[in-house]
Each structure stands twice: as C-alpha cells, then as structure tokens.
Design a protein around this motif. Structure first.
Motif, PDB file in Angstrom:
ATOM      1  N   LEU A 140     -80.132  12.181 -44.711  1.00  0.00           N
ATOM      2  CA  LEU A 140     -80.233  12.898 -45.858  1.00  0.00           C
ATOM      3  C   LEU A 140     -81.620  12.432 -46.647  1.00  0.00           C
ATOM      4  O   LEU A 140     -82.517  11.749 -45.920  1.00  0.00           O
ATOM      5  CB  LEU A 140     -79.144  12.646 -46.897  1.00  0.00           C
ATOM      6  N   GLY A 141     -81.762  12.549 -47.859  1.00  0.00           N
ATOM      7  CA  GLY A 141     -83.234  12.435 -48.599  1.00  0.00           C
ATOM      8  C   GLY A 141     -83.858  13.661 -49.114  1.00  0.00           C
ATOM      9  O   GLY A 141     -83.577  14.669 -48.368  1.00  0.00           O
ATOM     10  N   GLY A 142     -84.565  13.311 -50.091  1.00  0.00           N
ATOM     11  CA  GLY A 142     -85.476  14.436 -50.574  1.00  0.00           C
ATOM     12  C   GLY A 142     -84.444  15.405 -51.255  1.00  0.00           C
ATOM     13  O   GLY A 142     -85.017  16.366 -51.331  1.00  0.00           O
ATOM     14  N   LEU A 143     -83.581  15.059 -51.799  1.00  0.00           N
ATOM     15  CA  LEU A 143     -82.522  16.057 -52.423  1.00  0.00           C
ATOM     16  C   LEU A 143     -83.010  16.231 -53.691  1.00  0.00           C
ATOM     17  O   LEU A 143     -82.542  17.056 -54.553  1.00  0.00           O
ATOM     18  CB  LEU A 143     -80.942  15.830 -52.283  1.00  0.00           C
ATOM     19  N   ALA A 144     -83.808  15.292 -54.269  1.00  0.00           N
ATOM     20  CA  ALA A 144     -83.879  15.165 -55.735  1.00  0.00           C
ATOM     21  C   ALA A 144     -84.798  16.514 -56.389  1.00  0.00           C
ATOM     22  O   ALA A 144     -84.637  16.944 -57.342  1.00  0.00           O
ATOM     23  CB  ALA A 144     -84.732  13.744 -56.169  1.00  0.00           C
ATOM     24  N   ARG A 145     -85.723  17.011 -55.551  1.00  0.00           N
ATOM     25  CA  ARG A 145     -86.457  18.201 -55.584  1.00  0.00           C
ATOM     26  C   ARG A 145     -85.672  19.389 -55.286  1.00  0.00           C
ATOM     27  O   ARG A 145     -85.945  20.312 -56.060  1.00  0.00           O
ATOM     28  CB  ARG A 145     -87.739  18.196 -54.634  1.00  0.00           C
ATOM     29  N   ARG A 146     -84.851  19.172 -54.305  1.00  0.00           N
ATOM     30  CA  ARG A 146     -84.165  20.657 -53.980  1.00  0.00           C
ATOM     31  C   ARG A 146     -82.828  20.959 -54.559  1.00  0.00           C
ATOM     32  O   ARG A 146     -82.423  21.966 -54.831  1.00  0.00           O
ATOM     33  CB  ARG A 146     -83.585  20.267 -52.294  1.00  0.00           C
ATOM     34  N   MET A 147     -82.484  19.637 -55.028  1.00  0.00           N
ATOM     35  CA  MET A 147     -80.974  19.913 -55.925  1.00  0.00           C
ATOM     36  C   MET A 147     -81.114  18.896 -57.008  1.00  0.00           C
ATOM     37  O   MET A 147     -80.418  17.877 -57.261  1.00  0.00           O
ATOM     38  CB  MET A 147     -79.624  19.439 -55.131  1.00  0.00           C
ATOM     39  N   PRO A 148     -81.847  19.494 -57.956  1.00  0.00           N
ATOM     40  CA  PRO A 148     -82.059  18.436 -59.164  1.00  0.00           C
ATOM     41  C   PRO A 148     -80.848  18.111 -59.883  1.00  0.00           C
ATOM     42  O   PRO A 148     -80.610  16.970 -60.275  1.00  0.00           O
ATOM     43  CB  PRO A 148     -83.054  19.165 -59.922  1.00  0.00           C
ATOM     44  N   VAL A 149     -80.100  19.284 -60.257  1.00  0.00           N
ATOM     45  CA  VAL A 149     -78.923  18.977 -61.143  1.00  0.00           C
ATOM     46  C   VAL A 149     -77.792  18.049 -60.300  1.00  0.00           C
ATOM     47  O   VAL A 149     -77.436  17.117 -60.915  1.00  0.00           O
ATOM     48  CB  VAL A 149     -78.187  20.449 -61.459  1.00  0.00           C
ATOM     49  N   THR A 150     -77.664  18.475 -59.258  1.00  0.00           N
ATOM     50  CA  THR A 150     -76.752  17.688 -58.351  1.00  0.00           C
ATOM     51  C   THR A 150     -77.167  16.081 -58.306  1.00  0.00           C
ATOM     52  O   THR A 150     -76.526  15.204 -58.534  1.00  0.00           O
ATOM     53  CB  THR A 150     -76.653  18.076 -57.050  1.00  0.00           C
ATOM     54  N   THR A 151     -78.548  16.064 -58.004  1.00  0.00           N
ATOM     55  CA  THR A 151     -79.044  14.388 -58.004  1.00  0.00           C
ATOM     56  C   THR A 151     -78.694  13.723 -59.215  1.00  0.00           C
ATOM     57  O   THR A 151     -78.223  12.708 -59.225  1.00  0.00           O
ATOM     58  CB  THR A 151     -80.646  14.633 -57.986  1.00  0.00           C
TER      59      THR A 151
END
Lengths: 159, 666
Positions: free
Chosen positions: B366-377
């Motif tokens: 995984l990784g890099g989800l903060a930009r792609r899924m901001p709300v979930t993050t």
C-alpha cells in the motif's frame, strides 16, 4: 572535581593557529557560523579521502576554523569534491549539487579533481570537476596534505 | 473483489438490471441493519436509565420459553452494539455494491446484528444460549461470504471450531449455574448465588472465563480472531471486532462480577493476568503484522486484554476492600469498551475502504493513499489515534483512568496488591507504547509516502455512503476523545447496577474536568485538546513569523541520495519498520528467518543472488494448537477403525446402543 570545573581550569590547550590565509571567495551569504560541507567522491582513488579524514582529525582539526562535514546536501553550504568525474558519478554529482541550497561553494580537492591528474586519458572519465560544474576553490596535490586542505577551507570560512 | 466481472462479460449479462438489483438489495440490507441498530441504541439507552424491563414469550422455545430482562448493564451493551450497527449499516450500502456481495450475506447481516442485540437482553439461560448461538452462526456464515477463497474456508473452519468450543464451555457453566440455583432465570441464579458451593462457583468461573474469553479474543483462545477478522468482509469485521467481542466482556461482567461476585481475590488476579498477557501479546503481534486487517484484529485482542485487566483490577480491589478504586477501574473498563467500539469500527471500515479501492490488505504494497483517498485517510487517522491511546484519541481517557486505578491501589500493606498493581502498570505502559508503534506503522506505511503497487496507485475514494458510515464512527471517536462527559450518566447508571465492584461508591466524575473522588487525579480532555491546538497554532505562527525575511522558496527535485528519482522501493515498509521491535522481542515472536546465498558456479567468492525470507506465525498457536489438533486427529484416526463402511456393523452398533439405553433406563 567536576568535569565542568576541569574544563574551566585546563582551558584551551591547542597550538596557536597560523595566520589566516587570504580569502579566496566570500563566505556564502547567510553563513554566519560554520561552513557545512557535503563531501562527494566523484571517482577518487581514496588518497584524497585519507587526507580529508586527516584534515578533520584531532591533529589538524579543520572544525576549529569553522568547517564541518555533514551527511545531507540539504543542510550544506557547499560541496567538497574529490577525484576525477567518472561516467558513473557524473549524474549523482549534478543531483547532489542541485540539492545544495544557494548560495553555495564548490571546493575541488586533489589533482584529479582540478585537472584529471593521472586519470587524464582513462576511458571512464568525463572530465575534471570544473569541466562539469562551477568550481570556486581548487586544492592541488596528489594527494594534497591536510595542511593544504585546511588552508583552503580557511580561505573560504574566513577564520 | 473476488467476483469482479469483466466489462465485456458484464455487458453480455446485462449490466443495467444487474446493477440495479444489487443496489436495491444493498440498500435494503444496509437499511435493515441501520434500523435494527438504531432500535437497539434507543432501547439500550432507555434500559440504562429506566427500570429493568421484562418480556416473556413462552411459546417460542419449548419447555423453557424465551425471557428477556433488559437492565442497565445489558442496556449498555445493547446500545454499543446498536451504535456500531448504525454506522456499519450505512457503510454496507456502498460497500456491498462496490464489492458485488451475493444475496446471502446481505440477508444474514441484519440477523447477525439481531443476534448480538439479543445476547445482552437475555434474561434466562436458554434465551442467552439461543441468542449466543444465533450470533455465532450468523457471524460464521458472514465470515464465509467469500468462500471461494481457500484462506476464507480455512479461517471459517477455525472460527467454527473455536466458537463452538467456547459455546460448549459457556453451556456447561450456565447449566451448572442453573442446576445449582434451581432455576434458569438470571434473577433466580443471582438470588441463589451465595448458597452455591465453592466448587461450583470455581468451576463456573473457570468455564466462563475460558468460554467468554475466547469470544473476547483473550489468550490463549484468541487464535480465531486474527484469522476470521481479516478474511471476513470489512463491515462484518467491524461488527465482529467492535461489537461481538464485547459480548465476551459482557458475559464475564454478568456472570463472574455481577451474579457470582464479589469473588475471591484469585478471580480478580486471574482476570488481570489473562488481560495483561493478552494485551501485551496482542500488541506485539500487531506491531509486526503486515496485513492491515490482521493488525487491527490483534489490536482487538490487545484492547480486550486491557478491558479484562481493568475488570480484574475492579474485582481484586473490591475483594481487597477498596470499593472506591474498584469503581474507578470498572469505569475504565466500561469506557474502554465504548471507546474501543468507536475507534475499531472506524478503523475496520476505513481498512475496508482501502480493501475495496485497491484489493490489498498488505501494508508492504500500500502507500500513497493520502492523496488518492483523502477522506478515508483522515478517518483511519482518527481511528488509529484512538487506538494508540494518545491525547485527542478516543482511547486516551479510558486508559488514563485505568492507569489511575492501578497506581492508586490502597496502601494497606497487602502484598498481593503491592505486587499485582505495579506489574500491571508496566504491562499497560508497554502495551500503550507498542500500540502507538503499531498504529504509526499502519497509518504511515499504509497511507502516506508513495504507492508501492499499481493497485495502490489506482485507488479511488469510496462512495458517499461508505464515507458517511465512517463519519458517524469518527464523530463517536471525537465524543470519547473530547467530551466523554456525554456518556457519564450512562456509565453512572450501569455502575449503580453493579454494587459488587464498588458501583455504589462515588466513582469517576466525568464532566469538563474529570475527577476521581477518593484519590488524587483530574484531567480535562477538552481543555487538553484546546491547549494542544493552541500550542500547534502558536508554533505555526512563530515559524511563519521567523520565516518572514527568508528568500522565496525554490522548487528542486527530491533528494534521492544522488540517484535520479525517489522510487517507492526506497521507502520504509511495514516489515522494515517493525524489524527493530521484532529483533528486541525475538524470543516471544519467534520469527522464522531464512537467508539463502547462491554463488556463481565459477567461483564461490562471487554471489549471484541472496534470498531473504521471514515468516511470522503466532507462536501461541504453533506451540499450543498444533499438538492439540494433532492429538485430536490421532484420536479420530483411532475411532475411524470402527467406521469401516459395513452396514451390518453399523446396525449392530445401533442395536448395542439401544440395549445400553434400555439397561440404563431401567
């Protein structure tokens, strides 16, 4: 006797510093304290590295003149480059230089870094450091003595 | 994820009506779950504040009838389950569509919630067992919803065996209780509890702690939890991890603390040891886990361990004549159950979002989800903060109260207390510290930095219904982090119903300032948050002010140690992050590490390749379960000799059996 007391009583016991050399370049603006330098080995035979280690050793102690070797070019005020620039280290040298914030100083240490030295005609060589990037100070010698290196550093730090 | 239909094939099958049907079913299932949850929440809250309500349906169960008595303690657990179900139900509407759920799990999901709501409402032994079995069977079916994967089937079998073993122990304990009391209603049992022999009481205690402990995920019967929770669909994992494990805690409180309590000192001590060992072991496994949902499952073992430790403390202190501190420990336990339900729901739902978006649970990919899924993050961050027990996190206040109750044991020279309490402080401190490490790993490696796989790179944010479900859980987390005073009246109501563990003393005063009467200690979570926020703002302003003379920033490429660009392979992975801890706790974790060096055929001084493999299995499972399973299999092989397939022989067995029955009956 506490260690602080001991330090106070003993005081400074270093040899007196020789007279400061003529400044070759103005210290990079914004540098009020020590000059932080990142060392890049662009293709050296490690002779210059030994002398560089000697220059920063307790005997020659370049740090007392305000020059320090550090790990990250992001924190550095300049580069010390040793060795002739090889094909493999060409790109990393440019990347490292780009990572040093401006204004910055580049010090080429050793004959190879200044004018290709004994590797002038070798097949893996791009050129001297000055052929690749702008050099501010050159320290000739194969290898240069720690004294020569310290003098060159003092000419930049102005101390 | 498992039933992804290829676009071309989907078009052939008729995408339109199919999707519409799926949407209708998902909405129906989610809505039913949410409504059931809301009903449970309301009923639970009413029960906490009102008098005990009774309901008898005699025709429903032959011989015994069904009997519900909803008292404040049961009400609290009904309310928690209901609240979790509300968030999960809304989330399921989006999740089931995105994951193409089959019809079967959609039908069973509300049933599972109903089973969980009925367990704390049960007022008699048969009703309790019926509800318990409904809950266990429904959850098993839900775990098996993706049964075409082998790992799921294995987890399902494991879960089925362990949950039924737990059920047998609970069954034995409750049958013993009703036999000793001469009635099957909990009120009758409670009335006769003092007349029971010490042997009966001890047997019931041991059986219930084992049976309920396995449901709560306590060591050594925790092994089903890190298998079943990751393999179940995420809304189900959230329900199991945030609501179902609570039923184990409920059982321990109801039988061992309320009906049989106050027990002797060793009961409390046993619970404390079980809790402390579970907490430390659970969090250790969580710190080295690389599977996001497995990490969260072990974190459940950890938190249930903390709750059990608090219950044990309450029991021990009340048996040692310190009811006021016991009440504080009991408050810590109940508040932690609530807070854990909030942050674990949120964490599992966020993990489900990640799983639905990427198909991955492996943190190393995984990784890099903060930009792609901001709300979930952000949602997972809130959950992780709650699980790490730091200020502004949901779990902070309850862990702080637990610490206070452990530190402030009465100074009357009781050797047992003097030994047990400081050791527990150490266990809780270690647990909290490692908990932070595990959550930093889950959040930092899973959501920040750069994506480590194509799947993570292509992640898309979840639909609105999933985000709403997570938002509700996040709001609950915020309540426990900043304003736990909101649940103070409910906790007071439950404590009043538990005089066995000091419920009749002053207890904890939860208001703007949290005070602990009888001992020194106060805390204000809201003001603490305000102070922290002010400090952050001040630091930000100071740094801006200090930077006013600096030259304008210049954009340069990221520093990659001289290399051209940073690649995801240069990042910390979950495995490398946990490696130092794995090294420190080598003797507990027992990693199976293998380094294989291949040399060139021409020279043994030149290395062609180096292979490094490390496997981390659950050491308790390996040491304890493998021999037991082996013995059972050996026994089964022996018994199998009698089953040779001959019908004549089987008829003979039947005849012998009948004869024996006739002889015995005579």
């Amino acid at each position: 006797m506490t260690w602080i007391g001991k330090i106070r009583r003993v005081g400074r016991i270093v040899e007196p510093a020789p007279a400061a050399p003529e400044p070759t370049v103005a210290p990079p603006t914004g540098v009020r304290g020590s000059l932080q330098l990142r060392h890049v080995d662009a293709g050296s035979c490690n002779g210059c590295e030994l002398e560089l280690a000697g220059a920063f050793s307790p005997v020659y102690d370049a740090e007392q003149y305000g020059a320090r070797l550090i790990a990250s070019p992001r924190h550095a005020d300049g580069l010390i480059v040793t060795g002739v620039v090889t094909h493999n280290m060409h790109e990393p040298l440019l990347n490292t230089l780009a990572a040093v914030p401006e204004p910055r100083v580049v010090i080429a240490v050793g004959d190879c870094a200044c004018n290709r030295g004994v590797f002038a005609t070798a097949y893996g060589v791009v050129g001297s450091v000055a052929d690749v990037i702008d050099v501010d100070v050159q320290v000739p010698g194969c290898p240069p003595t720690p004294d020569q290196i310290v003098t060159a550093l003092r000419s930049v730090t102005g101390k | 994820m498992t039933t992804t239909v290829l676009p071309a094939a989907a078009a052939e099958l008729g995408e339109g009506p199919r999707t519409a049907r799926l949407a209708r079913e998902a909405i129906a299932s989610g809505l039913a779950t949410t409504l059931l949850g809301a009903l449970g929440l309301v009923l639970g809250v009413v029960a906490i504040f009102g008098p005990t309500r009774h309901l008898r349906i005699d025709w429903l169960l032959p011989l015994a009838g069904v009997r519900f008595d909803v008292d404040p303690l049961g009400g609290l657990f009904i309310a928690v389950t209901g609240a979790v179900a509300v968030a999960v139900g809304i989330y399921t509407v989006g999740y089931a569509q995105r994951e193409h759920w089959a019809r079967f799990p959609m039908v069973v999901l509300p049933l599972f919630v109903a089973g969980m709501l009925l367990v704390p409402a049960a007022g008699s032994v048969p009703t309790f067992l019926l509800a318990w079995e409904l809950m266990a069977a429904a959850s098993l079916v839900l775990v098996l919803s993706e049964h075409n994967r082998g790992a799921v089937r294995f987890a399902g079998v494991f879960y089925a065996v362990m949950t039924q073993l737990g059920f047998v122990m609970i069954l034995l304990a409750l049958v013993l209780l009703s036999a000793a009391a001469g009635g099957d209603a909990f009120t009758t049992i409670a009335a006769h509890a003092d007349d029971m022999s010490a042997g009966t009481r001890t047997a019931v205690f041991v059986l219930t702690v084992l049976g309920f402990g396995s449901k709560a995920g306590l060591l050594p019967l925790h092994a089903w939890l890190p298998k079943a929770h990751p393999e179940a669909p995420s809304p189900v994992s959230a329900l199991m991890s945030a609501a179902m494990v609570n039923m184990g805690i409920y059982g321990i409180i109801r039988i061992d603390l309320q009906i049989l309590g106050p027990g002797p000192q060793w009961w409390g001590l046993t619970l404390m040891i079980l809790g402390a060992v579970s907490a430390v072991f659970g969090v250790l496994q969580a710190t080295v886990a690389t599977d996001l949902k497995r990490l969260l499952a072990y974190s459940t073992t950890e938190n249930m361990g903390l709750v059990t430790l608090a219950l044990g403390t309450a029991s021990l202190l009340s048996a040692s004549g310190a009811p006021d501190v016991a009440a504080i420990a009991m408050t810590a336990a109940l508040l932690h159950v609530l807070a854990h339900a909030a942050f674990k729901t949120l964490a599992f739902l966020a993990a489900g979002s990640v799983l639905a978006a990427t198909g991955l649970r492996d943190l190393d990919k995984l990784g890099g989800l903060a930009r792609r899924m901001p709300v979930t993050t952000v949602m997972f961050g809130i959950g992780a903060l709650g699980a790490s027990g730091l200020p502004m996190g949901a779990g902070f206040v309850s862990e702080w109260i637990l610490f206070q109750s452990l530190i402030h044991s009465p100074p009357d020279g009781n050797t047992l207390l003097a030994l047990a309490m400081p050791l527990s402080v150490g266990a809780v401190a270690l647990t909290t510290g490692l908990g932070i490490a595990s959550m930093v790993k889950a959040f930092g490696v899973g959501f920040l930095a750069r994506p480590r796989s194509v799947a993570a790179e292509d992640a898309r944010e979840s639909p609105m219904s999933m985000l709403t479900g997570m938002g509700l859980a996040a709001a609950a987390c915020a309540v426990f982090a900043f304003w736990p005073a909101l649940v103070a009246p409910a906790l007071r109501g439950v404590l009043d119903a538990l005089p066995e563990v000091g419920g009749d003393t002053a207890g904890v005063q939860l208001a703007t300032f949290l005070r602990l009467p009888g001992i020194d200690g106060s805390l204000s979570p809201a003001l603490l948050a305000v102070a922290l926020a002010a400090g952050v703002l001040l630091a930000f302003a100071a740094s801006r002010w200090g930077a006013r003379h600096r030259p304008a920033p210049v954009e340069v490429p990221l520093w990659a140690c001289g290399a051209e660009t940073l690649s995801p392979r240069m990042q910390y992975t979950a495995t490398s992050f946990a490696e130092p801890l794995q090294r420190v706790f080598d003797n507990v974790l027992r990693p199976d590490t293998d380094v294989e060096v291949t040399h060139f055929a021409e020279s043994q001084y030149l290395v062609e390749k180096v292979t490094f493999t490390t496997r981390l299995a659950d050491p308790v499972e390996q040491r304890l379960y493998t021999p037991v399973v082996g013995a059972v299999i050996a026994l089964a092989q022996t018994v199998r000799r009698a089953h040779n397939g001959s019908v004549h022989l089987y008829l003979l067995y039947g005849a012998i059996g009948l004869l024996v029955v006739l002889l015995v009956a005579q």
